[in-house]
Design a protein around this motif. Structure first.
Motif, PDB file in Angstrom:
ATOM      1  N   ARG A 156      74.285 -68.070  37.410  1.00  0.00           N
ATOM      2  CA  ARG A 156      73.889 -66.890  36.633  1.00  0.00           C
ATOM      3  C   ARG A 156      73.782 -65.695  37.567  1.00  0.00           C
ATOM      4  NH1 ARG A 156      73.863 -63.833  32.267  1.00  0.00           N
ATOM      5  NH2 ARG A 156      71.883 -62.859  31.905  1.00  0.00           N
ATOM      6  N   LEU A 157      74.489 -64.608  37.251  1.00  0.00           N
ATOM      7  CA  LEU A 157      74.342 -63.368  38.010  1.00  0.00           C
ATOM      8  C   LEU A 157      73.040 -62.695  37.603  1.00  0.00           C
ATOM      9  CD1 LEU A 157      77.958 -61.888  37.895  1.00  0.00           C
ATOM     10  CD2 LEU A 157      76.822 -63.015  39.812  1.00  0.00           C
ATOM     11  N   ILE A 158      72.415 -62.038  38.545  1.00  0.00           N
ATOM     12  CA  ILE A 158      71.169 -61.324  38.274  1.00  0.00           C
ATOM     13  C   ILE A 158      71.486 -60.134  37.363  1.00  0.00           C
ATOM     14  CG2 ILE A 158      69.196 -60.131  39.300  1.00  0.00           C
ATOM     15  CD1 ILE A 158      69.651 -63.089  40.253  1.00  0.00           C
ATOM     16  N   PRO A 159      70.812 -60.010  36.222  1.00  0.00           N
ATOM     17  CA  PRO A 159      71.084 -58.887  35.317  1.00  0.00           C
ATOM     18  C   PRO A 159      70.891 -57.544  36.017  1.00  0.00           C
ATOM     19  CG  PRO A 159      69.725 -60.529  34.225  1.00  0.00           C
ATOM     20  CD  PRO A 159      69.813 -60.924  35.683  1.00  0.00           C
ATOM     21  N   ASN A 160      71.835 -56.658  35.802  1.00  0.00           N
ATOM     22  CA  ASN A 160      71.803 -55.299  36.368  1.00  0.00           C
ATOM     23  C   ASN A 160      71.734 -55.306  37.888  1.00  0.00           C
ATOM     24  OD1 ASN A 160      71.778 -54.185  33.733  1.00  0.00           O
ATOM     25  ND2 ASN A 160      69.583 -54.599  33.635  1.00  0.00           N
ATOM     26  N   ASN A 161      72.103 -56.420  38.507  1.00  0.00           N
ATOM     27  CA  ASN A 161      72.066 -56.571  39.962  1.00  0.00           C
ATOM     28  C   ASN A 161      70.715 -56.115  40.535  1.00  0.00           C
ATOM     29  OD1 ASN A 161      73.378 -57.624  42.184  1.00  0.00           O
ATOM     30  ND2 ASN A 161      74.188 -55.652  42.810  1.00  0.00           N
ATOM     31  N   ASP A 162      69.655 -56.473  39.850  1.00  0.00           N
ATOM     32  CA  ASP A 162      68.284 -56.139  40.254  1.00  0.00           C
ATOM     33  C   ASP A 162      68.070 -56.558  41.706  1.00  0.00           C
ATOM     34  OD1 ASP A 162      65.456 -56.229  40.666  1.00  0.00           O
ATOM     35  OD2 ASP A 162      65.155 -56.406  38.522  1.00  0.00           O
ATOM     36  N   THR A 163      67.550 -55.665  42.525  1.00  0.00           N
ATOM     37  CA  THR A 163      67.363 -55.952  43.948  1.00  0.00           C
ATOM     38  C   THR A 163      65.927 -56.347  44.298  1.00  0.00           C
ATOM     39  OG1 THR A 163      66.960 -53.615  44.391  1.00  0.00           O
ATOM     40  CG2 THR A 163      69.226 -54.397  44.622  1.00  0.00           C
ATOM     41  N   SER A 164      65.071 -56.471  43.312  1.00  0.00           N
ATOM     42  CA  SER A 164      63.666 -56.779  43.578  1.00  0.00           C
ATOM     43  C   SER A 164      63.443 -58.282  43.801  1.00  0.00           C
ATOM     44  CB  SER A 164      62.797 -56.302  42.407  1.00  0.00           C
ATOM     45  OG  SER A 164      63.104 -57.039  41.242  1.00  0.00           O
ATOM     46  N   THR A 165      62.226 -58.631  44.181  1.00  0.00           N
ATOM     47  CA  THR A 165      61.810 -60.028  44.260  1.00  0.00           C
ATOM     48  C   THR A 165      61.472 -60.494  42.848  1.00  0.00           C
ATOM     49  OG1 THR A 165      60.925 -59.753  46.487  1.00  0.00           O
ATOM     50  CG2 THR A 165      60.036 -61.578  45.188  1.00  0.00           C
ATOM     51  N   PHE A 166      61.855 -61.722  42.516  1.00  0.00           N
ATOM     52  CA  PHE A 166      61.552 -62.235  41.189  1.00  0.00           C
ATOM     53  C   PHE A 166      61.375 -63.742  41.223  1.00  0.00           C
ATOM     54  CE2 PHE A 166      66.032 -61.406  41.666  1.00  0.00           C
ATOM     55  CZ  PHE A 166      66.622 -62.616  41.360  1.00  0.00           C
ATOM     56  N   SER A 167      60.907 -64.279  40.110  1.00  0.00           N
ATOM     57  CA  SER A 167      60.677 -65.718  39.962  1.00  0.00           C
ATOM     58  C   SER A 167      61.847 -66.339  39.224  1.00  0.00           C
ATOM     59  CB  SER A 167      59.404 -65.976  39.155  1.00  0.00           C
ATOM     60  OG  SER A 167      58.300 -65.394  39.788  1.00  0.00           O
ATOM     61  N   VAL A 168      62.226 -67.541  39.668  1.00  0.00           N
ATOM     62  CA  VAL A 168      63.296 -68.292  39.013  1.00  0.00           C
ATOM     63  C   VAL A 168      62.862 -69.740  38.893  1.00  0.00           C
ATOM     64  CG1 VAL A 168      65.204 -66.827  39.736  1.00  0.00           C
ATOM     65  CG2 VAL A 168      64.450 -68.651  41.227  1.00  0.00           C
ATOM     66  N   GLY A 169      63.378 -70.428  37.892  1.00  0.00           N
ATOM     67  CA  GLY A 169      63.037 -71.835  37.776  1.00  0.00           C
ATOM     68  C   GLY A 169      63.349 -72.411  36.420  1.00  0.00           C
ATOM     69  N   PHE A 170      62.677 -73.509  36.143  1.00  0.00           N
ATOM     70  CA  PHE A 170      62.861 -74.253  34.897  1.00  0.00           C
ATOM     71  C   PHE A 170      61.513 -74.419  34.212  1.00  0.00           C
ATOM     72  CE2 PHE A 170      66.223 -75.802  37.655  1.00  0.00           C
ATOM     73  CZ  PHE A 170      67.307 -76.002  36.817  1.00  0.00           C
ATOM     74  N   SER A 171      61.543 -74.433  32.903  1.00  0.00           N
ATOM     75  CA  SER A 171      60.409 -74.961  32.154  1.00  0.00           C
ATOM     76  C   SER A 171      60.989 -76.079  31.305  1.00  0.00           C
ATOM     77  CB  SER A 171      59.737 -73.903  31.282  1.00  0.00           C
ATOM     78  OG  SER A 171      60.572 -73.503  30.227  1.00  0.00           O
ATOM     79  N   TYR A 172      60.139 -77.038  30.940  1.00  0.00           N
ATOM     80  CA  TYR A 172      60.616 -78.110  30.071  1.00  0.00           C
ATOM     81  C   TYR A 172      59.477 -78.605  29.203  1.00  0.00           C
ATOM     82  CZ  TYR A 172      58.955 -80.926  34.056  1.00  0.00           C
ATOM     83  OH  TYR A 172      58.212 -81.459  35.090  1.00  0.00           O
ATOM     84  N   TYR A 173      59.880 -79.022  28.020  1.00  0.00           N
ATOM     85  CA  TYR A 173      58.926 -79.487  27.034  1.00  0.00           C
ATOM     86  C   TYR A 173      59.384 -80.855  26.540  1.00  0.00           C
ATOM     87  CZ  TYR A 173      56.144 -79.845  22.806  1.00  0.00           C
ATOM     88  OH  TYR A 173      55.282 -80.284  21.841  1.00  0.00           O
ATOM     89  N   ILE A 174      58.506 -81.837  26.642  1.00  0.00           N
ATOM     90  CA  ILE A 174      58.788 -83.171  26.118  1.00  0.00           C
ATOM     91  C   ILE A 174      58.002 -83.315  24.824  1.00  0.00           C
ATOM     92  CG2 ILE A 174      58.668 -85.662  26.533  1.00  0.00           C
ATOM     93  CD1 ILE A 174      58.711 -85.034  29.553  1.00  0.00           C
ATOM     94  N   ASP A 175      58.727 -83.621  23.740  1.00  0.00           N
ATOM     95  CA  ASP A 175      58.078 -83.763  22.436  1.00  0.00           C
ATOM     96  C   ASP A 175      56.908 -84.743  22.522  1.00  0.00           C
ATOM     97  OD1 ASP A 175      59.998 -82.053  21.521  1.00  0.00           O
ATOM     98  OD2 ASP A 175      61.006 -83.501  20.216  1.00  0.00           O
ATOM     99  N   ASN A 176      55.789 -84.353  21.930  1.00  0.00           N
ATOM    100  CA  ASN A 176      54.570 -85.169  21.870  1.00  0.00           C
ATOM    101  C   ASN A 176      53.958 -85.462  23.234  1.00  0.00           C
ATOM    102  OD1 ASN A 176      54.794 -85.401  19.003  1.00  0.00           O
ATOM    103  ND2 ASN A 176      56.389 -86.933  19.347  1.00  0.00           N
ATOM    104  N   VAL A 177      54.418 -84.761  24.284  1.00  0.00           N
ATOM    105  CA  VAL A 177      53.835 -84.939  25.620  1.00  0.00           C
ATOM    106  C   VAL A 177      53.295 -83.611  26.122  1.00  0.00           C
ATOM    107  CG1 VAL A 177      54.272 -85.575  28.035  1.00  0.00           C
ATOM    108  CG2 VAL A 177      55.329 -86.897  26.168  1.00  0.00           C
ATOM    109  N   GLY A 178      54.170 -82.580  26.191  1.00  0.00           N
ATOM    110  CA  GLY A 178      53.686 -81.282  26.627  1.00  0.00           C
ATOM    111  C   GLY A 178      54.709 -80.485  27.403  1.00  0.00           C
ATOM    112  N   LEU A 179      54.227 -79.372  27.939  1.00  0.00           N
ATOM    113  CA  LEU A 179      55.041 -78.385  28.646  1.00  0.00           C
ATOM    114  C   LEU A 179      54.757 -78.457  30.138  1.00  0.00           C
ATOM    115  CD1 LEU A 179      56.884 -75.802  28.451  1.00  0.00           C
ATOM    116  CD2 LEU A 179      54.755 -74.498  28.289  1.00  0.00           C
ATOM    117  N   ALA A 180      55.805 -78.292  30.946  1.00  0.00           N
ATOM    118  CA  ALA A 180      55.661 -78.214  32.403  1.00  0.00           C
ATOM    119  C   ALA A 180      56.721 -77.250  32.928  1.00  0.00           C
ATOM    120  CB  ALA A 180      55.810 -79.588  33.034  1.00  0.00           C
TER     121      ALA A 180
END
Length: 130
Positions: free
Chosen positions: A86-110
């Motif tokens: 994924r290219l950074i939108p608008n070629n933003d030059t700042s510091t930012f957070s990247v990662g994953f979130s995931y949700y397991i049905d009937n278990v929760g979010l992480a």
């Protein structure tokens, strides 16, 4: 005197011509590579899991995108990992957070979040699901 004036005009015109034709300096494109896999055997785990790719800067969400829901047992191993660039939108030059979130049905979010510092042009974000 006419020769001096003509030479001065030619030099000024050439200077203006070459100084105006320079390409503007642009920042190199910045890219994030999201990599998702597991090294564990989840055979028989039929719970549905929903992964989302995340990218946030200091002003908020820059990008998020869901991967199609799958069962936990279908999370690919390292040899069949999911790779998304994924290219950074608008070629933003700042510091930012990247990662994953995931949700397991009937278990929760992480989530799993990392930082991409200002000036970094390529970053790999890996999630070895456990």
């Amino acid at each position: 005197m006419k020769l001096f004036s003509l030479a001065a005009i030619v030099i000024l015109l050439l200077t203006a011509l070459f100084s105006c034709s320079k390409d503007p300096v642009t920042n190199p494109e910045r890219k994030i590579r999201y990599i998702l896999y597991t090294n564990q055997d989840f055979s028989g785990d039929k719970d549905t899991i929903r992964f989302t790719l995340l990218m946030h800067n200091h002003t908020g969400k820059m990008f998020d995108s869901a991967i199609a829901p799958m069962t936990v047992e279908n999370i690919p191993d390292f040899n069949h990992k999911i790779v998304i660039d994924r290219l950074i939108p608008n070629n933003d030059t700042s510091t930012f957070s990247v990662g994953f979130s995931y949700y397991i049905d009937n278990v929760g979010l992480a989530w799993s979040i990392d930082t991409c510092s200002a000036g970094v042009t390529y970053k790999e974000v890996r999630l070895d699901f456990k």
